[in-house]
Design a protein around this motif. Structure first.
Motif, mmCIF file in Angstrom:
data_model
loop_
_atom_site.group_PDB
_atom_site.id
_atom_site.type_symbol
_atom_site.label_atom_id
_atom_site.label_comp_id
_atom_site.label_asym_id
_atom_site.label_seq_id
_atom_site.Cartn_x
_atom_site.Cartn_y
_atom_site.Cartn_z
ATOM 1 N N LEU A 1 64.054 74.847 121.795
ATOM 2 C CA LEU A 1 63.971 75.817 122.756
ATOM 3 C C LEU A 1 65.394 76.287 122.817
ATOM 4 C CD1 LEU A 1 62.327 77.573 124.578
ATOM 5 C CD2 LEU A 1 62.781 75.962 126.442
ATOM 6 N N ASP A 2 66.595 75.185 122.870
ATOM 7 C CA ASP A 2 67.858 75.446 122.875
ATOM 8 C C ASP A 2 68.476 76.299 121.603
ATOM 9 O OD1 ASP A 2 70.578 74.990 123.958
ATOM 10 O OD2 ASP A 2 70.674 74.121 122.275
ATOM 11 N N GLY A 3 67.587 75.880 120.742
ATOM 12 C CA GLY A 3 67.936 76.600 119.296
ATOM 13 C C GLY A 3 67.674 78.198 119.348
ATOM 14 N N LEU A 4 66.491 78.267 120.181
ATOM 15 C CA LEU A 4 65.898 79.693 120.257
ATOM 16 C C LEU A 4 66.906 80.392 121.017
ATOM 17 C CD1 LEU A 4 63.939 82.019 119.960
ATOM 18 C CD2 LEU A 4 62.690 80.852 122.053
ATOM 19 N N GLY A 5 67.581 79.823 122.154
ATOM 20 C CA GLY A 5 68.222 80.582 123.059
ATOM 21 C C GLY A 5 69.673 80.890 122.059
ATOM 22 N N ASP A 6 70.115 79.791 121.409
ATOM 23 C CA ASP A 6 71.474 80.278 120.671
ATOM 24 C C ASP A 6 71.037 81.474 119.489
ATOM 25 O OD1 ASP A 6 72.851 78.189 121.823
ATOM 26 O OD2 ASP A 6 72.176 76.663 120.417
ATOM 27 N N PHE A 7 69.894 81.385 119.188
ATOM 28 C CA PHE A 7 69.571 82.496 117.805
ATOM 29 C C PHE A 7 69.423 83.737 118.771
ATOM 30 C CE2 PHE A 7 66.271 85.066 116.025
ATOM 31 C CZ PHE A 7 66.608 84.784 114.739
ATOM 32 N N GLY A 8 69.022 83.809 120.058
ATOM 33 C CA GLY A 8 68.958 84.914 120.682
ATOM 34 C C GLY A 8 70.227 85.341 120.908
ATOM 35 N N THR B 1 64.578 82.948 125.557
ATOM 36 C CA THR B 1 64.021 81.931 126.080
ATOM 37 C C THR B 1 62.903 82.004 127.097
ATOM 38 O OG1 THR B 1 66.125 80.526 125.510
ATOM 39 C CG2 THR B 1 64.605 79.609 126.995
ATOM 40 N N VAL B 2 63.211 83.086 127.803
ATOM 41 C CA VAL B 2 62.419 83.379 128.905
ATOM 42 C C VAL B 2 61.174 84.100 128.545
ATOM 43 C CG1 VAL B 2 61.923 85.114 131.194
ATOM 44 C CG2 VAL B 2 64.137 83.541 130.608
ATOM 45 N N LEU B 3 61.319 85.038 127.564
ATOM 46 C CA LEU B 3 60.343 85.765 127.015
ATOM 47 C C LEU B 3 59.403 84.705 126.097
ATOM 48 C CD1 LEU B 3 62.094 89.054 125.847
ATOM 49 C CD2 LEU B 3 60.198 88.875 127.466
ATOM 50 N N ALA B 4 60.165 83.728 125.292
ATOM 51 C CA ALA B 4 59.065 82.972 124.825
ATOM 52 C C ALA B 4 58.394 82.043 125.784
ATOM 53 C CB ALA B 4 60.098 82.021 123.991
ATOM 54 N N LEU B 5 58.785 81.388 126.867
ATOM 55 C CA LEU B 5 58.126 80.743 127.753
ATOM 56 C C LEU B 5 57.069 81.455 128.532
ATOM 57 C CD1 LEU B 5 60.990 78.789 129.467
ATOM 58 C CD2 LEU B 5 59.323 77.884 127.827
ATOM 59 N N ILE B 6 57.187 82.730 128.770
ATOM 60 C CA ILE B 6 56.157 83.615 129.477
ATOM 61 C C ILE B 6 55.001 83.877 128.024
ATOM 62 C CG2 ILE B 6 55.497 86.003 129.885
ATOM 63 C CD1 ILE B 6 58.140 86.025 131.136
ATOM 64 N N ALA B 7 55.481 84.110 126.908
ATOM 65 C CA ALA B 7 54.463 84.324 125.983
ATOM 66 C C ALA B 7 53.727 83.042 125.533
ATOM 67 C CB ALA B 7 55.226 84.808 124.667
ATOM 68 N N LEU C 1 75.342 79.485 126.776
ATOM 69 C CA LEU C 1 74.416 80.486 126.617
ATOM 70 C C LEU C 1 74.462 81.895 127.273
ATOM 71 C CD1 LEU C 1 71.276 80.574 125.906
ATOM 72 C CD2 LEU C 1 70.711 79.892 128.088
ATOM 73 N N GLY C 2 74.199 83.030 126.631
ATOM 74 C CA GLY C 2 74.413 84.331 127.160
ATOM 75 C C GLY C 2 73.254 84.780 127.405
ATOM 76 N N ILE C 3 73.483 86.272 127.806
ATOM 77 C CA ILE C 3 72.005 86.882 128.299
ATOM 78 C C ILE C 3 71.139 87.336 127.249
ATOM 79 C CG2 ILE C 3 73.137 89.142 127.719
ATOM 80 C CD1 ILE C 3 70.597 88.570 130.699
ATOM 81 N N GLY C 4 71.423 87.321 125.830
ATOM 82 C CA GLY C 4 70.511 87.448 124.676
ATOM 83 C C GLY C 4 69.675 85.945 124.714
ATOM 84 N N GLY C 5 70.380 85.038 124.681
ATOM 85 C CA GLY C 5 69.677 83.746 124.758
ATOM 86 C C GLY C 5 68.632 83.435 125.720
ATOM 87 N N VAL C 6 69.165 83.897 127.130
ATOM 88 C CA VAL C 6 68.239 83.896 128.251
ATOM 89 C C VAL C 6 66.957 84.611 128.100
ATOM 90 C CG1 VAL C 6 68.247 84.234 130.926
ATOM 91 C CG2 VAL C 6 70.121 83.210 129.752
ATOM 92 N N SER C 7 67.349 85.732 127.508
ATOM 93 C CA SER C 7 66.213 86.924 127.511
ATOM 94 C C SER C 7 64.971 86.148 126.384
ATOM 95 C CB SER C 7 66.381 88.110 127.049
ATOM 96 O OG SER C 7 67.574 88.567 127.984
#
Length: 271
Positions: A81-88, A117-123, A109-115
């Motif tokens: 999940l941290d990797g997804l944030g960095d990817f974002g 990660t949050v979208l992935a958890l919601i999904a 972690l920037g806004i892209g990574g936060v977005s």
């Protein structure tokens, strides 16, 4: 300890929070036996499935969905999940290739990574909840469908990671490049066959449909990574794990909906 047993132990140390320990020697052995990552996915998926069966049996569906998510990350950890944030962060960074790769590698972690990660958890929550709703009308064994779907999702997520490693090229040196450079096509095929057999035995045609959707997802992520970074790293591989898990659950939900709507003749299922 033999190389095989060391690799087997390391597969759980690498892919889960199970306290079995991990060493560079173990990683060296593991990357020679890629299929053990798929085997670890089978075991972890079974553990998640058993937990889901218990929560589905005794708790309201919404509470069960939340607890299933908590258990997924409790047992598999937050590294992917941290990797997804960095990817974002890397994918949403503006500017040159160097800036994008630096954002990908940046520890903050920037806004892209936060977005992302949050979208992935919601999904993930939405996919589990939707699956719960559809299985009520699916079969007499509805209580088993959510656990089996989670099993397939975890197996497929691990195979998605190996797909990126097998067909991608590293953008920098590190643990990710070690995995990428050692995941040969022959090793990939062995793990692919193992994962496919497990999914077919668990859920028939629906199992292989979910499995293939994870592979397709991995190639989409590979394409995005190549466009943004001209290659992949460990964060991209972790992203494949997180996104593939969600896509598989969504695809299985859609397939089960099709069965509920009268298209069951298209699928073979062992249940």
């Amino acid at each position: 300890m033999s190389g095989f047993l060391l690799a087997l132990r390391t597969s759980f140390g690498f892919l889960s929070t199970i306290p079995v320990g991990m060493s560079m020697e173990g990683l060296d052995e593991l990357v020679k036996r890629s299929y053990l990552q798929t085997f670890a996915g089978i075991v972890l998926g079974a553990m998640i499935g058993i937990f889901a069966y218990l929560t589905e049996s005794f708790l309201p569906s919404t509470i069960s969905a939340v607890l299933i998510m908590v258990f997924i990350y409790y047992i598999t950890g937050l590294n992917h999940l941290d990797g997804l944030g960095d990817f974002g962060d890397g994918a949403t960074a503006h500017g040159s290739l160097e800036k994008k790769v630096n954002a990908l590698k940046d520890l903050s972690l920037g806004i892209g990574g936060v977005s992302y990660t949050v979208l992935a958890l919601i999904a993930l929550y939405a996919s589990i909840s939707s699956l719960q709703a559809e299985v009520l009308f699916f079969s007499d064994n509805a209580a088993l469908i959510v656990p089996i779907s989670l099993l397939i999702a975890e197996i497929s997520a691990k195979q998605a990671m190996l797909t990126l490693a097998a067909f991608g090229k590293p953008v920098h040196e590190g643990l990710g490049s070690m995995i990428i450079n050692n995941t040969t096509f022959a090793r990939y095929v062995v793990s692919f066959v193992l994962g496919a057999l497990a999914c077919v035995l668990a859920f028939g045609t629906l199992g292989i449909i979910g499995y293939i959707s994870a592979i397709v997802t991995a190639f989409v992520i590979l394409n995005i990574s190549n466009r943004h970074f001209k290659g992949i790293n460990g964060d991209c591989i972790g992203t494949a794990n997180e996104i593939a898990r969600i896509i598989v659950l969504m695809v299985l939900t859609v397939a089960i909906t099709a069965v509920n709507n009268g298209y069951g003749g298209l699928f073979w299922m062992p249940l």
